[in-house]
Design an enzyme around this catalytic site. Sequence first.
Site, PDB file in Angstrom:
ATOM      1  CB  CYS A 102      -0.893  -0.033   1.240  1.00 38.39           C
ATOM      2  SG  CYS A 102      -1.871   1.461   1.444  1.00 38.39           S
ATOM      3  CB  CYS A 141      -0.224   2.182   4.145  1.00 37.54           C
ATOM      4  SG  CYS A 141      -1.865   1.855   3.489  1.00 37.54           S
ATOM      5  CG  ASP A 142       3.481   0.307   4.330  1.00 31.46           C
ATOM      6  OD1 ASP A 142       2.853   0.852   5.265  1.00 31.46           O
ATOM      7  OD2 ASP A 142       3.507  -0.913   4.163  1.00 31.46           O
TER       8      ASP A 142
HETATM    9  P1  FAD Z   1     -10.621  -5.855   6.034  1.00 31.88           P
HETATM   10  O1  FAD Z   1      -9.649  -5.178   6.906  1.00 31.88           O
HETATM   11  O2  FAD Z   1     -10.120  -6.637   4.864  1.00 31.88           O
HETATM   12  O3  FAD Z   1     -11.508  -6.800   6.968  1.00 31.88           O
HETATM   13  C1  FAD Z   1     -12.440  -7.695   6.439  1.00 31.88           C
HETATM   14  C2  FAD Z   1     -12.643  -8.850   7.395  1.00 31.88           C
HETATM   15  O4  FAD Z   1     -13.686  -9.693   6.880  1.00 31.88           O
HETATM   16  C3  FAD Z   1     -11.421  -9.736   7.545  1.00 31.88           C
HETATM   17  O5  FAD Z   1     -11.272 -10.091   8.895  1.00 31.88           O
HETATM   18  C4  FAD Z   1     -11.759 -10.956   6.709  1.00 31.88           C
HETATM   19  O6  FAD Z   1     -11.088 -12.114   7.158  1.00 31.88           O
HETATM   20  C5  FAD Z   1     -13.252 -11.042   6.952  1.00 31.88           C
HETATM   21  N1  FAD Z   1     -13.964 -11.822   5.946  1.00 31.88           N
HETATM   22  C6  FAD Z   1     -13.688 -11.991   4.631  1.00 31.88           C
HETATM   23  N2  FAD Z   1     -14.593 -12.786   4.043  1.00 31.88           N
HETATM   24  C7  FAD Z   1     -15.477 -13.120   5.013  1.00 31.88           C
HETATM   25  C8  FAD Z   1     -16.653 -13.929   5.029  1.00 31.88           C
HETATM   26  N3  FAD Z   1     -17.099 -14.556   3.937  1.00 31.88           N
HETATM   27  N4  FAD Z   1     -17.323 -14.062   6.201  1.00 31.88           N
HETATM   28  C9  FAD Z   1     -16.882 -13.433   7.327  1.00 31.88           C
HETATM   29  N5  FAD Z   1     -15.774 -12.646   7.376  1.00 31.88           N
HETATM   30  C10 FAD Z   1     -15.087 -12.507   6.219  1.00 31.88           C
HETATM   31  N6  FAD Z   1      -4.669   1.348   5.592  1.00 31.88           N
HETATM   32  C11 FAD Z   1      -4.394   2.508   6.223  1.00 31.88           C
HETATM   33  O7  FAD Z   1      -5.266   3.360   6.326  1.00 31.88           O
HETATM   34  N7  FAD Z   1      -3.150   2.737   6.776  1.00 31.88           N
HETATM   35  C12 FAD Z   1      -2.151   1.824   6.712  1.00 31.88           C
HETATM   36  O8  FAD Z   1      -1.038   2.066   7.195  1.00 31.88           O
HETATM   37  C13 FAD Z   1      -2.421   0.586   6.055  1.00 31.88           C
HETATM   38  N8  FAD Z   1      -1.449  -0.335   5.927  1.00 31.88           N
HETATM   39  C14 FAD Z   1      -1.751  -1.524   5.324  1.00 31.88           C
HETATM   40  C15 FAD Z   1      -0.752  -2.506   5.258  1.00 31.88           C
HETATM   41  C16 FAD Z   1      -1.032  -3.733   4.718  1.00 31.88           C
HETATM   42  C17 FAD Z   1       0.064  -4.778   4.669  1.00 31.88           C
HETATM   43  C18 FAD Z   1      -2.333  -4.025   4.208  1.00 31.88           C
HETATM   44  C19 FAD Z   1      -2.663  -5.384   3.633  1.00 31.88           C
HETATM   45  C20 FAD Z   1      -3.316  -3.041   4.241  1.00 31.88           C
HETATM   46  C21 FAD Z   1      -3.038  -1.789   4.787  1.00 31.88           C
HETATM   47  N9  FAD Z   1      -4.005  -0.780   4.849  1.00 31.88           N
HETATM   48  C22 FAD Z   1      -3.720   0.383   5.508  1.00 31.88           C
HETATM   49  C23 FAD Z   1      -5.341  -0.956   4.267  1.00 31.88           C
HETATM   50  C24 FAD Z   1      -6.374  -1.254   5.365  1.00 31.88           C
HETATM   51  O9  FAD Z   1      -5.895  -2.329   6.159  1.00 31.88           O
HETATM   52  C25 FAD Z   1      -7.719  -1.568   4.743  1.00 31.88           C
HETATM   53  O10 FAD Z   1      -8.150  -0.506   3.938  1.00 31.88           O
HETATM   54  C26 FAD Z   1      -8.787  -1.818   5.827  1.00 31.88           C
HETATM   55  O11 FAD Z   1      -8.390  -2.842   6.709  1.00 31.88           O
HETATM   56  C27 FAD Z   1     -10.112  -2.195   5.186  1.00 31.88           C
HETATM   57  O12 FAD Z   1     -11.034  -2.490   6.180  1.00 31.88           O
HETATM   58  P2  FAD Z   1     -12.277  -3.430   5.876  1.00 31.88           P
HETATM   59  O13 FAD Z   1     -12.981  -3.582   7.178  1.00 31.88           O
HETATM   60  O14 FAD Z   1     -13.024  -2.934   4.714  1.00 31.88           O
HETATM   61  O15 FAD Z   1     -11.684  -4.846   5.404  1.00 31.88           O
END
Ligand code: FAD
Length: 309
Positions: free
Chosen positions: A134, A137-138
């Site tokens: 990202c 982010c990084d």
């Molecule tokens: P997610 O965080 O993806 O959470 C979704 C959840 O749903 C997960 O626990 C998943 O396992 C679960 N899930 C999936 N399918 C199912 C299902 N069928 N049934 C039940 N549960 C399910 N963003 C920043 O703002 N700052 C940062 O510094 C940053 N650094 C990052 C570094 C890395 C390495 C990564 C990978 C991402 C980073 N991001 C960062 C991005 C950020 O993490 C995401 O934008 C954010 O987590 C999205 O939130 P979300 O709740 O939409 O989804």
Amino acid sequence: PFDVLIIGEGPAGASAAVYAARKGLRTGLVGDRFGGQVMDTAGIENFISIPETDGPKLAAALEAHVRQYDVEIIPGQRAKELFPAPQPGGLHGVVLENGAVLHSRTVILATGAHWRHLGVPGEEEYRNKGVAYCPHCDGPFYKGKRVAVAGGGNSGVEAAIDLAGIVAHVTLLQRGSHLKADKVLQDKLHTLPNVTVLTEALTTRIEGNGRNVTGLTYRGGDGADHHIDLEGVFVQIGLLPNTGWLKGTLDLNDFGEIIVNDHCATSIPGVFAAGDATTTPYKQIVIAVGEGATAALSAFDYLIRVPAP
Ligand code: FAD
């Protein structure tokens, strides 16, 4: 049955749960990992009002916040099927992987996304130690350093342009013979003095000293292996939404993202979606948290308008 059933325990799902519970709604939260992608993150410096934290810390804080409310948490479970309500105001059914079926008047889909990996040696070992996904982010962690971007589509070229303003030098590696990004982005890229573009360059290995990334090897068009010394590799070959289980049930775009409007409403009345699983243009924690709030408030709005079942 629930008033609101949230699928996914990442930032979007956690935020939706707090907002729904604060409206006095009977709220359920299904997920397999509190924090979602946040758990894969090392330093986080862009969650506004918290200048510096890390993934496990923020994930624990999200969970603690949700647990302050009357939210029924169904842990260690994934949803595998959604049966929309037969009529507005009716009950939606969500089938879990263990076969249980949950019913709810509204559903918030917050299943997030995952970055496609290169699948080369060193990628897993050096994740967060030089391998990043990202740039928003990084990127700042690599100020003044040398990095590579793997991927020549729009996200790869956008990342290279973004990083070129921060780091010392960017090498963009594209597997095929030409970049796939929009022309306007390619034109911008070619004006930048500290970017080298390599086509027919297949990344085959990420190298390190046991602590951090120190270089990368790619196979060139000549069939030979080439080495580059650098401190960081940004993998930009696709962010894949976790929505395979919803295909055919509601409207997804060509990337598999759940199509939502500005109220986080999907194509099914009473089903909302938030965060990285959706068409929202930028995938960030602060945005996912905001959308979770929007989805929960929209679910509340829906519930006060439709007839009770
Ligand atoms: P997610 O965080 O993806 O959470 C979704 C959840 O749903 C997960 O626990 C998943 O396992 C679960 N899930 C999936 N399918 C199912 C299902 N069928 N049934 C039940 N549960 C399910 N963003 C920043 O703002 N700052 C940062 O510094 C940053 N650094 C990052 C570094 C890395 C390495 C990564 C990978 C991402 C980073 N991001 C960062 C991005 C950020 O993490 C995401 O934008 C954010 O987590 C999205 O939130 P979300 O709740 O939409 O989804």
